[in-house]
Design a protein around this motif. Structure first.
Motif, PDB file in Angstrom:
ATOM      1  N   GLY A   1       0.787  -1.232   0.000  1.00 42.63           N
ATOM      2  CA  GLY A   1       0.000   0.000   0.000  1.00 42.63           C
ATOM      3  C   GLY A   1       0.820   1.284   0.000  1.00 42.63           C
ATOM      4  N   GLU A   2       2.143   1.151   0.011  1.00 46.77           N
ATOM      5  CA  GLU A   2       3.004   2.339   0.046  1.00 46.77           C
ATOM      6  C   GLU A   2       3.691   2.541  -1.292  1.00 46.77           C
ATOM      7  N   ILE A   3       3.861   3.809  -1.689  1.00 46.64           N
ATOM      8  CA  ILE A   3       4.606   4.083  -2.925  1.00 46.64           C
ATOM      9  C   ILE A   3       6.087   4.201  -2.591  1.00 46.64           C
ATOM     10  N   LEU A   4       6.883   3.370  -3.238  1.00 46.76           N
ATOM     11  CA  LEU A   4       8.327   3.385  -2.993  1.00 46.76           C
ATOM     12  C   LEU A   4       9.070   3.657  -4.295  1.00 46.76           C
ATOM     13  N   LEU A   5      10.211   4.334  -4.185  1.00 44.55           N
ATOM     14  CA  LEU A   5      11.086   4.517  -5.327  1.00 44.55           C
ATOM     15  C   LEU A   5      11.758   3.176  -5.625  1.00 44.55           C
ATOM     16  N   GLY A   6      11.683   2.729  -6.887  1.00 46.21           N
ATOM     17  CA  GLY A   6      12.223   1.414  -7.222  1.00 46.21           C
ATOM     18  C   GLY A   6      13.352   1.480  -8.228  1.00 46.21           C
ATOM     19  N   ASP A   7      13.573   0.368  -8.880  1.00 44.36           N
ATOM     20  CA  ASP A   7      14.539   0.243  -9.976  1.00 44.36           C
ATOM     21  C   ASP A   7      15.952   0.637  -9.552  1.00 44.36           C
ATOM     22  N   GLU A   8      16.576   1.583 -10.248  1.00 46.38           N
ATOM     23  CA  GLU A   8      17.978   1.916  -9.999  1.00 46.38           C
ATOM     24  C   GLU A   8      18.214   3.395 -10.234  1.00 46.38           C
ATOM     25  N   ILE A   9      19.264   3.916  -9.627  1.00 45.88           N
ATOM     26  CA  ILE A   9      19.732   5.271  -9.964  1.00 45.88           C
ATOM     27  C   ILE A   9      21.212   5.124 -10.302  1.00 45.88           C
ATOM     28  N   THR A  10      21.495   5.149 -11.604  1.00 46.23           N
ATOM     29  CA  THR A  10      22.848   4.848 -12.076  1.00 46.23           C
ATOM     30  C   THR A  10      23.139   5.691 -13.325  1.00 46.23           C
ATOM     31  N   PRO A  11      24.375   5.663 -13.806  1.00 48.99           N
ATOM     32  CA  PRO A  11      24.686   6.391 -15.049  1.00 48.99           C
ATOM     33  C   PRO A  11      23.938   5.848 -16.267  1.00 48.99           C
ATOM     34  N   ASP A  12      23.263   4.696 -16.137  1.00 50.22           N
ATOM     35  CA  ASP A  12      22.409   4.196 -17.229  1.00 50.22           C
ATOM     36  C   ASP A  12      21.176   5.085 -17.396  1.00 50.22           C
ATOM     37  N   GLY A  13      20.689   5.637 -16.306  1.00 54.82           N
ATOM     38  CA  GLY A  13      19.414   6.375 -16.348  1.00 54.82           C
ATOM     39  C   GLY A  13      19.534   7.814 -15.874  1.00 54.82           C
ATOM     40  N   CYS A  14      20.774   8.293 -15.764  1.00 59.01           N
ATOM     41  CA  CYS A  14      21.014   9.695 -15.372  1.00 59.01           C
ATOM     42  C   CYS A  14      21.982  10.302 -16.385  1.00 59.01           C
ATOM     43  N   ARG A  15      21.873  11.606 -16.620  1.00 57.62           N
ATOM     44  CA  ARG A  15      22.958  12.284 -17.329  1.00 57.62           C
ATOM     45  C   ARG A  15      23.807  13.002 -16.288  1.00 57.62           C
ATOM     46  N   LEU A  16      25.087  12.641 -16.273  1.00 51.60           N
ATOM     47  CA  LEU A  16      26.014  13.171 -15.281  1.00 51.60           C
ATOM     48  C   LEU A  16      27.193  13.791 -16.021  1.00 51.60           C
ATOM     49  N   TRP A  17      27.394  15.073 -15.831  1.00 56.54           N
ATOM     50  CA  TRP A  17      28.489  15.757 -16.537  1.00 56.54           C
ATOM     51  C   TRP A  17      29.520  16.256 -15.527  1.00 56.54           C
ATOM     52  N   ASP A  18      30.794  16.084 -15.862  1.00 57.61           N
ATOM     53  CA  ASP A  18      31.843  16.662 -15.029  1.00 57.61           C
ATOM     54  C   ASP A  18      31.611  18.182 -14.986  1.00 57.61           C
ATOM     55  N   LYS A  19      31.573  18.729 -13.765  1.00 55.91           N
ATOM     56  CA  LYS A  19      31.223  20.148 -13.585  1.00 55.91           C
ATOM     57  C   LYS A  19      32.194  21.073 -14.321  1.00 55.91           C
ATOM     58  N   GLN A  20      33.489  20.731 -14.262  1.00 56.17           N
ATOM     59  CA  GLN A  20      34.507  21.594 -14.860  1.00 56.17           C
ATOM     60  C   GLN A  20      34.626  21.368 -16.371  1.00 56.17           C
ATOM     61  N   THR A  21      34.852  20.104 -16.748  1.00 58.05           N
ATOM     62  CA  THR A  21      35.177  19.820 -18.151  1.00 58.05           C
ATOM     63  C   THR A  21      33.935  19.566 -19.002  1.00 58.05           C
ATOM     64  N   LYS A  22      32.764  19.390 -18.342  1.00 58.86           N
ATOM     65  CA  LYS A  22      31.496  19.044 -19.039  1.00 58.86           C
ATOM     66  C   LYS A  22      31.545  17.655 -19.694  1.00 58.86           C
ATOM     67  N   GLU A  23      32.580  16.898 -19.371  1.00 60.10           N
ATOM     68  CA  GLU A  23      32.709  15.547 -19.930  1.00 60.10           C
ATOM     69  C   GLU A  23      31.534  14.685 -19.480  1.00 60.10           C
ATOM     70  N   LYS A  24      31.006  13.875 -20.398  1.00 70.52           N
ATOM     71  CA  LYS A  24      29.861  13.026 -20.081  1.00 70.52           C
ATOM     72  C   LYS A  24      30.323  11.795 -19.311  1.00 70.52           C
TER      73      LYS A  24
END
Ligand code: ADP
Ligand code: UDP
Length: 241
Positions: free
Chosen positions: A185-208
């Motif tokens: 009966g509760e809503i939970l965050l599932g699956d995964e949080i990884t570089p497969d499903g996030c866009r993560l850029w190096d703050k300085q170089t903007k490298e993906k």
């Protein structure tokens, strides 16, 4: 807790039943897909890296009071999770223009957004995950309005925490996808949080530092995932988000 029976095999993970009917084991594979499964490949050690990254982030989110399916990480590719009835909606949160938003709006990737954008996609491989809105969700009974509100509130909380957390380790959280489900009966965050499903850029170089390296054949894919793991694990104690 041991794996008993294969329940489902997806593109990146396998779900197994356990001795406890309320718990599953998510097994993280090295297989990678993109463009609705049309592009396939292997990212060496991705399963190990993604399991560690995701487990670490879920632990941090739980510490912030965000409810997730995460229970434990019993093996290098295994995550013990609460069994969910997955709500077939992909919740995408965006802080910076990239990917399909750049295309749709004719904007350059990297344009910062004045306000966070949340988008919903109908989770359906054969249909290619079409974009939907709250009306579709309600009309087609994909979720109730209360469930939708809860997912939105949680997704914004996740975004606030993760944006600051990644920023503190020198990474810009551009956008990401979340999945939710119902457990007792509760809503939970599932699956995964990884570089497969996030866009993560190096703050300085903007490298993906994410799956765009695979999608766009940029090379050094597992090295980028490894760097993400290293950065989040090396976070100095005094700087904890
Ligand atoms: P896909 O199904 O898109 O190929 P994966 O290979 O990542 O994706 O498979 C994992 C599947 O498990 C996804 O369909 C996801 O919705 C589902 N899932 C994630 N967490 C849980 C959970 N706690 N309980 C049940 N199903 C889950
Ligand atoms: N995403 C995902 N699974 C999907 C679609 C998108 O994890 O099926 C993630 C993707 O990695 C990115 C964000 O959601 O971090 C937004 O993706 P976008 O809509 O720009 O689509 P894409 O460019 O990946 O086709």
């Amino acid at each position: 807790m041991k794996k008993i029976e294969k329940l489902y095999e997806g593109k990146a993970k396998v779900l197994y039943t356990t001795e406890d009917e309320n718990l599953l084991i998510q097994y993280f594979k090295d297989e990678a897909t993109a463009f609705d499964g049309k592009k396939k490949g292997i990212i060496e050690n991705k399963g190990i890296l993604n399991n560690s990254i995701s487990s670490h982030l879920f632990r941090r989110l739980e510490a912030q009071g965000i409810k997730t399916h995460f229970v434990d990480m019993p093996g290098e590719r295994e995550m013990l999770v609460k069994k969910l009835r997955i709500i077939p909606i992909e919740v995408v949160v965006r802080n910076v223009v990239a990917g399909s938003l750049a295309k749709r709006m004719g904007l350059e990737e990297g344009t910062p957004l004045k306000e966070t954008i949340i988008e919903f996609y109908y989770k359906s491989d054969p249909l290619g995950d079409p974009m939907i809105n709250a009306y579709h969700i309600k009309a087609f009974g994909l979720a109730t309005l209360d469930e939708l509100k809860e997912m939105e509130t949680s997704a914004l909380k996740v975004n606030r925490f993760l944006t600051e957390f990644f920023d503190s380790v020198g990474i810009t959280l551009v956008d990401f996808k979340l999945e939710y489900g119902v457990h007792k009966g509760e809503i939970l965050l599932g699956d995964e949080i990884t570089p497969d499903g996030c866009r993560l850029w190096d703050k300085q170089t903007k490298e993906k530092l994410d799956k765009d390296r695979f999608r766009r054949d940029l090379g050094q894919v597992s090295e980028a995932y490894e760097l993400v793991l290293k950065k989040i694990m090396d976070q100095p104690k005094g700087k904890r988000a």
